[in-house]
Design a protein around this motif. Structure first.
Motif, mmCIF file in Angstrom:
data_model
loop_
_atom_site.group_PDB
_atom_site.id
_atom_site.type_symbol
_atom_site.label_atom_id
_atom_site.label_comp_id
_atom_site.label_asym_id
_atom_site.label_seq_id
_atom_site.Cartn_x
_atom_site.Cartn_y
_atom_site.Cartn_z
ATOM 1 N N LEU A 212 0.840 -1.213 0.000
ATOM 2 C CA LEU A 212 0.000 0.000 0.000
ATOM 3 C C LEU A 212 0.868 1.252 0.000
ATOM 4 N N LYS A 213 1.875 1.259 0.895
ATOM 5 C CA LYS A 213 2.740 2.450 0.969
ATOM 6 C C LYS A 213 3.491 2.638 -0.350
ATOM 7 N N GLY A 214 3.936 1.537 -0.927
ATOM 8 C CA GLY A 214 4.754 1.622 -2.142
ATOM 9 C C GLY A 214 3.966 2.004 -3.379
ATOM 10 N N SER A 215 2.651 1.742 -3.335
ATOM 11 C CA SER A 215 1.870 1.965 -4.577
ATOM 12 C C SER A 215 0.887 3.126 -4.474
ATOM 13 N N ALA A 216 0.722 3.686 -3.273
ATOM 14 C CA ALA A 216 -0.337 4.693 -3.068
ATOM 15 C C ALA A 216 -0.248 5.844 -4.079
ATOM 16 N N VAL A 217 0.935 6.443 -4.212
ATOM 17 C CA VAL A 217 1.064 7.594 -5.116
ATOM 18 C C VAL A 217 0.720 7.195 -6.552
ATOM 19 N N GLU A 218 1.224 6.035 -6.979
ATOM 20 C CA GLU A 218 0.972 5.593 -8.357
ATOM 21 C C GLU A 218 -0.517 5.326 -8.584
ATOM 22 N N ALA A 219 -1.147 4.665 -7.617
ATOM 23 C CA ALA A 219 -2.586 4.383 -7.747
ATOM 24 C C ALA A 219 -3.381 5.686 -7.780
ATOM 25 N N MET A 220 -2.929 6.675 -7.024
ATOM 26 C CA MET A 220 -3.636 7.961 -6.971
ATOM 27 C C MET A 220 -3.432 8.761 -8.250
ATOM 28 N N LEU B 203 6.741 16.607 -2.539
ATOM 29 C CA LEU B 203 6.469 16.610 -1.094
ATOM 30 C C LEU B 203 7.529 17.417 -0.362
ATOM 31 N N THR B 204 8.785 17.194 -0.738
ATOM 32 C CA THR B 204 9.886 17.908 -0.067
ATOM 33 C C THR B 204 9.741 19.408 -0.272
ATOM 34 N N SER B 205 9.421 19.815 -1.512
ATOM 35 C CA SER B 205 9.322 21.271 -1.751
ATOM 36 C C SER B 205 8.106 21.838 -1.028
ATOM 37 N N TRP B 206 7.010 21.102 -0.916
ATOM 38 C CA TRP B 206 5.879 21.595 -0.139
ATOM 39 C C TRP B 206 6.273 21.761 1.318
ATOM 40 N N ARG B 207 7.019 20.795 1.809
ATOM 41 C CA ARG B 207 7.367 20.842 3.234
ATOM 42 C C ARG B 207 8.313 21.984 3.531
ATOM 43 N N LEU C 87 -1.771 10.904 5.434
ATOM 44 C CA LEU C 87 -0.806 11.118 4.340
ATOM 45 C C LEU C 87 0.622 11.024 4.872
ATOM 46 N N CYS C 88 0.834 11.568 6.080
ATOM 47 C CA CYS C 88 2.183 11.484 6.688
ATOM 48 C C CYS C 88 2.574 10.026 6.854
ATOM 49 N N GLU C 89 1.594 9.196 7.243
ATOM 50 C CA GLU C 89 1.886 7.785 7.487
ATOM 51 C C GLU C 89 2.170 7.048 6.183
ATOM 52 N N ILE C 90 1.318 7.286 5.196
ATOM 53 C CA ILE C 90 1.470 6.503 3.950
ATOM 54 C C ILE C 90 2.638 7.001 3.098
ATOM 55 N N TRP C 91 2.981 8.296 3.258
ATOM 56 C CA TRP C 91 4.087 8.842 2.464
ATOM 57 C C TRP C 91 5.359 9.036 3.279
ATOM 58 N N ASP C 92 5.361 8.545 4.525
ATOM 59 C CA ASP C 92 6.579 8.654 5.365
ATOM 60 C C ASP C 92 7.111 10.074 5.414
ATOM 61 N N VAL C 93 6.179 11.068 5.579
ATOM 62 C CA VAL C 93 6.679 12.447 5.738
ATOM 63 C C VAL C 93 6.520 12.856 7.187
#
Ligand code: 643
Length: 233
Positions: free
Chosen positions: A81-89, A212-216, A226-232
């Motif tokens: 789930l963590k590895g594919s979330a961005v791609e699925a979205m 994500l980095t530039s937003w942060r 989102l923090c959990e699934i994207w490890d931010v």
């Protein structure tokens, strides 16, 4: 000429996946906000964050309905789930642009993405990807299976039993291959084109990590999910 036919169990599998894919959608009240809220970059970012959070919840529910997924090792389920979330979205948000959403929501959505603090260097590949998905004119079965295949990518970080994931993914790939041959006999390369989009998705997800980095660095906040699934953060 190869005689291709869908078996009874493949038809059942297809129905389960398409039903799950069409059942789990972003709630209308979230989608309706697209037209209501005002248009500042911060407001756009906030809306996109809300949609992303809602989309992750939708994605988790969909994934639980993929036959075989829940029988995988639990930690591997999380890693997939963590590895594919961005791609699925990205796939899902691209499909929004494929089918025109009601009352001009598509144009508004495009504007809000363009004006949400994402730098131009990511906007260009993102909308090129959207165009490449729209140009495929995928039917829902193809969209649902392509998302399923993306989720079931064995070589995501931290997946322990890759063979177990590969076995389920292969079932889905075979089903999608047959569907493509049956639905598009005049386009023998169509299946290969679909899989080519998965390569584009990987590139996009690398861009996304930089987004994500530039937003942060501009002190944008994400939701706990989102923090959990994207490890931010
Ligand atoms: C359109 C969008 C954006 C989104 O994430 C928005 C983001 C992204 C990002 C970006 Cl911009 C583009 N693609 C993928 C990512 Cl993941 N990256 O960070 C963020 C937030 C945290 C700022 C998440 C989800 C949707 C989305 C998906 C489906 C539907 C849908 C339907 O299926 O009917 C109706 N609506 C209104 C949808 C909206």
């Amino acid at each position: 000429k190869e005689k291709v036919e869908i078996t009874k169990e493949q038809r059942t599998l297809m129905k389960v996946i398409v039903d799950a894919y069409s059942t789990h959608q972003i709630p209308q009240d979230v989608a309706k906000k697209l037209l209501q809220e005002q248009y500042s970059a911060d407001e756009n970012f906030l809306l996109l964050t809300e949609m992303a959070t809602s989309q992750v919840q939708v994605l988790v529910e969909f994934t639980k309905n993929i036959p075989g997924f829940l029988s995988l090792d639990r930690e591997d389920q999380i890693a997939l789930l963590k590895g594919s979330a961005v791609e699925a979205m990205f796939l899902r948000s691209a499909q929004v642009f494929s089918r025109k959403m009601p009352s001009g929501q598509t144009e508004v959505l495009e504007e809000r993405i363009r004006k949400s603090g994402i730098s131009e260097e990511f906007i260009i590949p993102m909308f090129n990807f959207y165009k490449s998905i729209v140009s495929l004119h995928m039917v829902q079965e193809e969209q649902a299976l392509l998302t399923t295949i993306t989720i079931l990518t064995p070589d995501r970080p931290y997946v322990k039993d890759q063979q177990a994931v590969e076995r389920i993914q292969e079932t889905m790939l075979e089903l999608l291959r047959k569907l493509c041959v049956l639905q598009r006999p005049q386009e023998p390369q169509y299946f290969a084109r679909l899989l080519g989009r998965l390569t584009e998705l990987r590139t996009l997800s690398h861009y996304h990590a930089e987004m994500l980095t530039s937003w942060r660095t501009n002190d944008h906040k994400f939701t706990p999910l989102l923090c959990e699934i994207w490890d931010v953060q």
